[in-house]
Design a protein around this motif. Structure first.
Motif, PDB file in Angstrom:
ATOM      1  N   MET A   1      18.080  39.118   6.187  1.00  0.00           N
ATOM      2  CA  MET A   1      16.918  39.530   5.406  1.00  0.00           C
ATOM      3  C   MET A   1      15.660  39.549   6.266  1.00  0.00           C
ATOM      4  O   MET A   1      14.843  40.462   6.146  1.00  0.00           O
ATOM      5  CB  MET A   1      16.741  38.601   4.206  1.00  0.00           C
ATOM      6  CG  MET A   1      17.839  38.752   3.177  1.00  0.00           C
ATOM      7  SD  MET A   1      17.728  37.559   1.829  1.00  0.00           S
ATOM      8  CE  MET A   1      16.219  38.090   1.054  1.00  0.00           C
ATOM      9  N   ASN A   2      15.515  38.569   7.132  1.00  0.00           N
ATOM     10  CA  ASN A   2      14.359  38.517   8.028  1.00  0.00           C
ATOM     11  C   ASN A   2      14.336  39.729   8.957  1.00  0.00           C
ATOM     12  O   ASN A   2      13.287  40.352   9.169  1.00  0.00           O
ATOM     13  CB  ASN A   2      14.387  37.213   8.841  1.00  0.00           C
ATOM     14  CG  ASN A   2      13.121  36.998   9.621  1.00  0.00           C
ATOM     15  OD1 ASN A   2      12.026  37.114   9.085  1.00  0.00           O
ATOM     16  ND2 ASN A   2      13.265  36.663  10.900  1.00  0.00           N
ATOM     17  N   ASN A   3      15.493  40.092   9.493  1.00  0.00           N
ATOM     18  CA  ASN A   3      15.588  41.252  10.371  1.00  0.00           C
ATOM     19  C   ASN A   3      15.251  42.530   9.607  1.00  0.00           C
ATOM     20  O   ASN A   3      14.525  43.393  10.109  1.00  0.00           O
ATOM     21  CB  ASN A   3      16.992  41.319  10.969  1.00  0.00           C
ATOM     22  CG  ASN A   3      17.114  42.300  12.096  1.00  0.00           C
ATOM     23  OD1 ASN A   3      16.913  43.483  11.892  1.00  0.00           O
ATOM     24  ND2 ASN A   3      17.490  41.821  13.260  1.00  0.00           N
ATOM     25  N   ALA A   4      15.761  42.658   8.382  1.00  0.00           N
ATOM     26  CA  ALA A   4      15.471  43.842   7.566  1.00  0.00           C
ATOM     27  C   ALA A   4      13.979  43.945   7.262  1.00  0.00           C
ATOM     28  O   ALA A   4      13.380  45.022   7.361  1.00  0.00           O
ATOM     29  CB  ALA A   4      16.277  43.802   6.271  1.00  0.00           C
ATOM     30  N   TYR A   5      13.357  42.830   6.900  1.00  0.00           N
ATOM     31  CA  TYR A   5      11.922  42.842   6.620  1.00  0.00           C
ATOM     32  C   TYR A   5      11.131  43.242   7.864  1.00  0.00           C
ATOM     33  O   TYR A   5      10.202  44.052   7.784  1.00  0.00           O
ATOM     34  CB  TYR A   5      11.447  41.480   6.108  1.00  0.00           C
ATOM     35  CG  TYR A   5       9.963  41.466   5.868  1.00  0.00           C
ATOM     36  CD1 TYR A   5       9.430  42.049   4.725  1.00  0.00           C
ATOM     37  CD2 TYR A   5       9.090  40.917   6.796  1.00  0.00           C
ATOM     38  CE1 TYR A   5       8.064  42.080   4.510  1.00  0.00           C
ATOM     39  CE2 TYR A   5       7.723  40.941   6.592  1.00  0.00           C
ATOM     40  CZ  TYR A   5       7.211  41.521   5.450  1.00  0.00           C
ATOM     41  OH  TYR A   5       5.865  41.559   5.246  1.00  0.00           O
ATOM     42  N   SER A   6      11.515  42.703   9.016  1.00  0.00           N
ATOM     43  CA  SER A   6      10.828  43.060  10.266  1.00  0.00           C
ATOM     44  C   SER A   6      10.957  44.548  10.552  1.00  0.00           C
ATOM     45  O   SER A   6      10.025  45.184  11.031  1.00  0.00           O
ATOM     46  CB  SER A   6      11.410  42.259  11.442  1.00  0.00           C
ATOM     47  OG  SER A   6      11.118  40.893  11.288  1.00  0.00           O
TER      48      SER A   6
ATOM     49  N   LEU B   1      11.314  46.906   8.291  1.00  0.00           N
ATOM     50  CA  LEU B   1      10.520  47.652   7.315  1.00  0.00           C
ATOM     51  C   LEU B   1       9.017  47.587   7.587  1.00  0.00           C
ATOM     52  O   LEU B   1       8.268  48.441   7.125  1.00  0.00           O
ATOM     53  CB  LEU B   1      10.788  47.129   5.905  1.00  0.00           C
ATOM     54  CG  LEU B   1      12.149  47.466   5.332  1.00  0.00           C
ATOM     55  CD1 LEU B   1      12.369  46.722   4.027  1.00  0.00           C
ATOM     56  CD2 LEU B   1      12.294  48.962   5.124  1.00  0.00           C
ATOM     57  N   SER B   2       8.577  46.576   8.318  1.00  0.00           N
ATOM     58  CA  SER B   2       7.145  46.429   8.556  1.00  0.00           C
ATOM     59  C   SER B   2       6.761  46.569  10.033  1.00  0.00           C
ATOM     60  O   SER B   2       5.586  46.557  10.358  1.00  0.00           O
ATOM     61  CB  SER B   2       6.668  45.071   8.037  1.00  0.00           C
ATOM     62  OG  SER B   2       7.371  44.025   8.681  1.00  0.00           O
TER      63      SER B   2
ATOM     64  N   ARG C   1       9.466  51.655   0.860  1.00  0.00           N
ATOM     65  CA  ARG C   1      10.291  50.709   1.618  1.00  0.00           C
ATOM     66  C   ARG C   1      11.205  49.951   0.678  1.00  0.00           C
ATOM     67  O   ARG C   1      10.784  49.467  -0.367  1.00  0.00           O
ATOM     68  CB  ARG C   1       9.403  49.741   2.390  1.00  0.00           C
ATOM     69  CG  ARG C   1       8.628  50.452   3.477  1.00  0.00           C
ATOM     70  CD  ARG C   1       7.822  49.483   4.268  1.00  0.00           C
ATOM     71  NE  ARG C   1       6.418  49.714   3.977  1.00  0.00           N
ATOM     72  CZ  ARG C   1       5.434  49.023   4.508  1.00  0.00           C
ATOM     73  NH1 ARG C   1       5.686  48.037   5.319  1.00  0.00           N
ATOM     74  NH2 ARG C   1       4.194  49.308   4.207  1.00  0.00           N
TER      75      ARG C   1
ATOM     76  N   PHE D   1      15.112  47.566   0.804  1.00  0.00           N
ATOM     77  CA  PHE D   1      16.339  47.193   1.486  1.00  0.00           C
ATOM     78  C   PHE D   1      17.368  46.743   0.471  1.00  0.00           C
ATOM     79  O   PHE D   1      17.044  46.228  -0.594  1.00  0.00           O
ATOM     80  CB  PHE D   1      16.123  46.213   2.642  1.00  0.00           C
ATOM     81  CG  PHE D   1      15.904  44.763   2.325  1.00  0.00           C
ATOM     82  CD1 PHE D   1      16.971  43.922   2.028  1.00  0.00           C
ATOM     83  CD2 PHE D   1      14.641  44.216   2.402  1.00  0.00           C
ATOM     84  CE1 PHE D   1      16.773  42.578   1.795  1.00  0.00           C
ATOM     85  CE2 PHE D   1      14.431  42.873   2.175  1.00  0.00           C
ATOM     86  CZ  PHE D   1      15.505  42.050   1.860  1.00  0.00           C
TER      87      PHE D   1
ATOM     88  N   SER E   1      19.764  34.685   5.448  1.00  0.00           N
ATOM     89  CA  SER E   1      18.319  34.605   5.708  1.00  0.00           C
ATOM     90  C   SER E   1      17.955  35.355   6.988  1.00  0.00           C
ATOM     91  O   SER E   1      16.925  36.023   7.046  1.00  0.00           O
ATOM     92  CB  SER E   1      17.859  33.153   5.787  1.00  0.00           C
ATOM     93  OG  SER E   1      18.588  32.439   6.771  1.00  0.00           O
TER      94      SER E   1
ATOM     95  N   HIS F   1       8.397  52.023  11.372  1.00  0.00           N
ATOM     96  CA  HIS F   1       8.303  52.251   9.936  1.00  0.00           C
ATOM     97  C   HIS F   1       7.249  53.326   9.670  1.00  0.00           C
ATOM     98  O   HIS F   1       6.359  53.555  10.477  1.00  0.00           O
ATOM     99  CB  HIS F   1       7.975  50.963   9.173  1.00  0.00           C
ATOM    100  CG  HIS F   1       6.523  50.629   9.109  1.00  0.00           C
ATOM    101  ND1 HIS F   1       5.848  50.054  10.150  1.00  0.00           N
ATOM    102  CD2 HIS F   1       5.618  50.805   8.116  1.00  0.00           C
ATOM    103  CE1 HIS F   1       4.578  49.882   9.808  1.00  0.00           C
ATOM    104  NE2 HIS F   1       4.413  50.330   8.588  1.00  0.00           N
TER     105      HIS F   1
END
Length: 109
Positions: free
Chosen positions: A76-81, A83-84, A94, A96, A73, A88
């Motif tokens: 995934m949170n770091n990857a989402y951050s 990407l947004s 986008r 991952f 988790s 970016h």
């Protein structure tokens, strides 16, 4: 995680991930990030670094060692951050890719 070591899964995954990086970076200026996670989550390559050197990224991948925990988790949170967040490109696609043994054993607080 420890289970990645006991099954040798990380060593089996490294060449697959390295080949993916090679394919992704051939002939274009692909931007991507690399997030590694265990007990801690770290950004090895951030999107704000621009186009990447594939050989440097593959060396980072090959240097990874299994740890004790799997904080999926957090990864995934770091990857989402990434990407947004800053760095970016708003008009870029986008995506991952998550590589895991499928056994998270640490959650975000």
């Amino acid at each position: 995680s420890g289970s990645m070591a006991s099954s040798n899964a990380l060593e089996q995954a490294k060449p697959v991930i390295s080949n993916f990086v090679t394919e992704l970076t051939q002939g274009n200026s692909t931007h991507f990030g690399l997030v590694c996670y265990d007990t801690k989550v770290t950004s090895q390559v951030d999107l704000s670094s621009g186009a990447v050197n594939a050989e440097e990224v593959k060396a980072m991948i090959n240097a990874q060692t299994p740890g004790q925990y799997t904080q999926t988790s957090g990864g995934m949170n770091n990857a989402y951050s990434m990407l947004s967040g800053p760095g970016h490109r708003p008009n870029a696609k986008r995506l991952f890719v998550l590589v895991t043994d499928g056994l998270p054993n640490v959650t975000l607080n």
